[in-house]
Design a protein around this motif. Sequence first.
Motif, PDB file in Angstrom:
ATOM      1  N   VAL A 194       6.704   1.048   5.263  1.00  9.96           N
ATOM      2  CA  VAL A 194       5.501   0.302   4.908  1.00  9.96           C
ATOM      3  C   VAL A 194       5.738  -1.171   5.197  1.00  9.96           C
ATOM      4  CG1 VAL A 194       3.896  -0.266   3.041  1.00  9.96           C
ATOM      5  CG2 VAL A 194       5.030   1.958   3.058  1.00  9.96           C
ATOM      6  N   HIS A 195       4.837  -1.774   5.968  1.00 15.74           N
ATOM      7  CA  HIS A 195       4.919  -3.209   6.244  1.00 15.74           C
ATOM      8  C   HIS A 195       4.070  -3.926   5.204  1.00 15.74           C
ATOM      9  CE1 HIS A 195       7.131  -2.478   9.895  1.00 15.74           C
ATOM     10  NE2 HIS A 195       6.294  -1.472  10.113  1.00 15.74           N
ATOM     11  N   GLU A 222       0.695 -11.324   0.731  1.00 11.90           N
ATOM     12  CA  GLU A 222      -0.423 -11.067  -0.181  1.00 11.90           C
ATOM     13  C   GLU A 222      -0.300  -9.705  -0.866  1.00 11.90           C
ATOM     14  OE1 GLU A 222      -1.000 -11.837   3.232  1.00 11.90           O
ATOM     15  OE2 GLU A 222      -1.087 -13.963   2.730  1.00 11.90           O
ATOM     16  N   GLN A 223       0.226  -8.711  -0.145  1.00 14.15           N
ATOM     17  CA  GLN A 223       0.387  -7.368  -0.700  1.00 14.15           C
ATOM     18  C   GLN A 223       1.656  -7.253  -1.536  1.00 14.15           C
ATOM     19  OE1 GLN A 223       0.436  -5.552   3.223  1.00 14.15           O
ATOM     20  NE2 GLN A 223      -1.271  -4.246   2.595  1.00 14.15           N
ATOM     21  N   GLY A 224       2.596  -8.162  -1.313  1.00 21.00           N
ATOM     22  CA  GLY A 224       3.893  -8.071  -1.982  1.00 21.00           C
ATOM     23  C   GLY A 224       4.021  -9.045  -3.135  1.00 21.00           C
ATOM     24  N   LEU A 255       7.672  -8.280   4.572  1.00 18.01           N
ATOM     25  CA  LEU A 255       8.691  -7.315   4.178  1.00 18.01           C
ATOM     26  C   LEU A 255       8.399  -5.943   4.777  1.00 18.01           C
ATOM     27  CD1 LEU A 255       8.744  -8.283   0.402  1.00 18.01           C
ATOM     28  CD2 LEU A 255      10.388  -9.009   2.147  1.00 18.01           C
ATOM     29  N   THR A 256       9.445  -5.160   4.897  1.00 17.37           N
ATOM     30  CA  THR A 256       9.315  -3.760   5.280  1.00 17.37           C
ATOM     31  C   THR A 256       9.999  -2.941   4.201  1.00 17.37           C
ATOM     32  OG1 THR A 256       9.330  -4.307   7.631  1.00 17.37           O
ATOM     33  CG2 THR A 256       9.838  -2.024   7.038  1.00 17.37           C
ATOM     34  N   VAL A 257       9.276  -1.965   3.666  1.00 14.06           N
ATOM     35  CA  VAL A 257       9.834  -1.071   2.657  1.00 14.06           C
ATOM     36  C   VAL A 257      10.089   0.269   3.322  1.00 14.06           C
ATOM     37  CG1 VAL A 257       9.519  -0.023   0.390  1.00 14.06           C
ATOM     38  CG2 VAL A 257       8.492  -2.259   0.871  1.00 14.06           C
ATOM     39  N   ARG A 258      11.347   0.710   3.263  1.00 12.44           N
ATOM     40  CA  ARG A 258      11.740   2.008   3.836  1.00 12.44           C
ATOM     41  C   ARG A 258      11.963   2.976   2.682  1.00 12.44           C
ATOM     42  NH1 ARG A 258      15.624  -1.173   7.862  1.00 12.44           N
ATOM     43  NH2 ARG A 258      14.009  -1.792   9.347  1.00 12.44           N
ATOM     44  N   VAL A 259      11.151   4.005   2.641  1.00 15.70           N
ATOM     45  CA  VAL A 259      11.119   4.939   1.518  1.00 15.70           C
ATOM     46  C   VAL A 259      11.587   6.312   1.975  1.00 15.70           C
ATOM     47  CG1 VAL A 259       9.611   6.047  -0.178  1.00 15.70           C
ATOM     48  CG2 VAL A 259       9.115   3.722   0.579  1.00 15.70           C
ATOM     49  N   THR A 260      12.394   6.973   1.145  1.00 13.08           N
ATOM     50  CA  THR A 260      12.742   8.380   1.347  1.00 13.08           C
ATOM     51  C   THR A 260      12.247   9.139   0.126  1.00 13.08           C
ATOM     52  OG1 THR A 260      14.703   7.819   2.648  1.00 13.08           O
ATOM     53  CG2 THR A 260      14.613  10.037   1.703  1.00 13.08           C
ATOM     54  N   ILE A 261      11.405  10.127   0.358  1.00 15.72           N
ATOM     55  CA  ILE A 261      10.890  10.966  -0.729  1.00 15.72           C
ATOM     56  C   ILE A 261      11.995  11.958  -1.086  1.00 15.72           C
ATOM     57  CG2 ILE A 261       9.055  12.508  -1.496  1.00 15.72           C
ATOM     58  CD1 ILE A 261       8.082   9.688  -0.493  1.00 15.72           C
ATOM     59  N   GLU A 262      12.460  11.892  -2.308  1.00 17.39           N
ATOM     60  CA  GLU A 262      13.555  12.763  -2.754  1.00 17.39           C
ATOM     61  C   GLU A 262      13.055  14.064  -3.375  1.00 17.39           C
ATOM     62  OE1 GLU A 262      16.683  12.056  -2.087  1.00 17.39           O
ATOM     63  OE2 GLU A 262      16.303  10.027  -1.348  1.00 17.39           O
ATOM     64  N   GLU A 263      11.955  13.981  -4.138  1.00 18.61           N
ATOM     65  CA  GLU A 263      11.475  15.165  -4.855  1.00 18.61           C
ATOM     66  C   GLU A 263       9.974  15.038  -5.075  1.00 18.61           C
ATOM     67  OE1 GLU A 263      12.397  17.520  -9.069  1.00 18.61           O
ATOM     68  OE2 GLU A 263      12.961  15.419  -8.898  1.00 18.61           O
ATOM     69  N   ASP A 279       0.829  -1.207   0.000  1.00 20.88           N
ATOM     70  CA  ASP A 279       0.000   0.000   0.000  1.00 20.88           C
ATOM     71  C   ASP A 279       0.859   1.251   0.000  1.00 20.88           C
ATOM     72  OD1 ASP A 279      -2.524  -1.152  -0.085  1.00 20.88           O
ATOM     73  OD2 ASP A 279      -2.647  -1.369   2.094  1.00 20.88           O
ATOM     74  N   MET A 280       2.005   1.180  -0.681  1.00 18.17           N
ATOM     75  CA  MET A 280       2.919   2.318  -0.658  1.00 18.17           C
ATOM     76  C   MET A 280       2.268   3.575  -1.214  1.00 18.17           C
ATOM     77  SD  MET A 280       6.828   2.842  -2.038  1.00 18.17           S
ATOM     78  CE  MET A 280       7.216   1.140  -1.960  1.00 18.17           C
ATOM     79  N   GLU A 281       1.365   3.436  -2.194  1.00 16.89           N
ATOM     80  CA  GLU A 281       0.698   4.617  -2.740  1.00 16.89           C
ATOM     81  C   GLU A 281      -0.023   5.376  -1.631  1.00 16.89           C
ATOM     82  OE1 GLU A 281       0.187   1.544  -4.048  1.00 16.89           O
ATOM     83  OE2 GLU A 281       0.803   1.648  -6.136  1.00 16.89           O
ATOM     84  N   LYS A 282      -0.738   4.643  -0.774  1.00 18.66           N
ATOM     85  CA  LYS A 282      -1.451   5.276   0.333  1.00 18.66           C
ATOM     86  C   LYS A 282      -0.473   5.862   1.349  1.00 18.66           C
ATOM     87  CE  LYS A 282      -5.374   2.152  -0.025  1.00 18.66           C
ATOM     88  NZ  LYS A 282      -6.032   0.996   0.592  1.00 18.66           N
ATOM     89  N   ALA A 283       0.616   5.181   1.589  1.00 17.91           N
ATOM     90  CA  ALA A 283       1.579   5.613   2.616  1.00 17.91           C
ATOM     91  C   ALA A 283       2.315   6.893   2.231  1.00 17.91           C
ATOM     92  CB  ALA A 283       2.582   4.496   2.896  1.00 17.91           C
ATOM     93  N   VAL A 284       2.557   7.097   0.941  1.00 17.99           N
ATOM     94  CA  VAL A 284       3.308   8.292   0.539  1.00 17.99           C
ATOM     95  C   VAL A 284       2.402   9.470   0.201  1.00 17.99           C
ATOM     96  CG1 VAL A 284       5.304   6.967  -0.259  1.00 17.99           C
ATOM     97  CG2 VAL A 284       3.562   7.665  -1.921  1.00 17.99           C
ATOM     98  N   ALA A 285       1.114   9.233   0.031  1.00 16.87           N
ATOM     99  CA  ALA A 285       0.184  10.326  -0.282  1.00 16.87           C
ATOM    100  C   ALA A 285       0.255  11.382   0.816  1.00 16.87           C
ATOM    101  CB  ALA A 285      -1.234   9.795  -0.415  1.00 16.87           C
ATOM    102  N   GLY A 286       0.337  12.630   0.391  1.00 18.36           N
ATOM    103  CA  GLY A 286       0.380  13.734   1.348  1.00 18.36           C
ATOM    104  C   GLY A 286       1.760  14.032   1.910  1.00 18.36           C
TER     105      GLY A 286
END
Length: 178
Positions: free
Chosen positions: A74-75, A79-81, A144-152, A58-65
């Motif tokens: 994001v965990h 099923e999600q991965g 899995l855990t996805v660790r995201v950094t928003i760059e731009e 659900d990374m789209e939801k997690a990065v929104a805003g």
Amino acid sequence: MRSRRQAVQTVRMSEDIIKRGKYVSLTYSIVDELGAVVEQHDIPLGFVYGSDTELIGDMEKAVAGKRAGDQVEVHVSPEQGFGDRDPSLTFTDKLENVPPQFREVGAEVQMQNDKGETRSFFVTRIADGEVTVDGNHPLAGKQLTVRVTIEEVRDARPGEAEISGIHAVQMTGPTSIN
């Protein structure tokens, strides 16, 4: 000394949040349940938010805003991965029945079913005169855990949705998973 216009642009850019139509670039790493990094992307991946680019879980939801500089974790369940492991996609055969080019762990084997659909299998084990190939994704069945950094985050340019994200990825051969 910055001009007033530069200062206004800096403020406006820092106020850009991720929403439909925004160009987003991010870096990320995927960590398994034991804390091992199984995939890492230090070169930013760019895409237009809301286009047909698919993100894991659900990374789209997690990065929104979110804004440039924000970090998100994001965990992701299997099923999600990459799905659950399917034991019917694992085969073992005698080494003598396998062509020489496939007698190495990691070798990719293309197999076709009776419907003509092709799938990649990878040699995962060679032992006791037998070769095991597996058609499951290497991360199938894993939490899995996805660790995201928003760059731009910025306004998308005309046509950018068609050339960013999944459209920009030009892969030859299999992707590597540590």
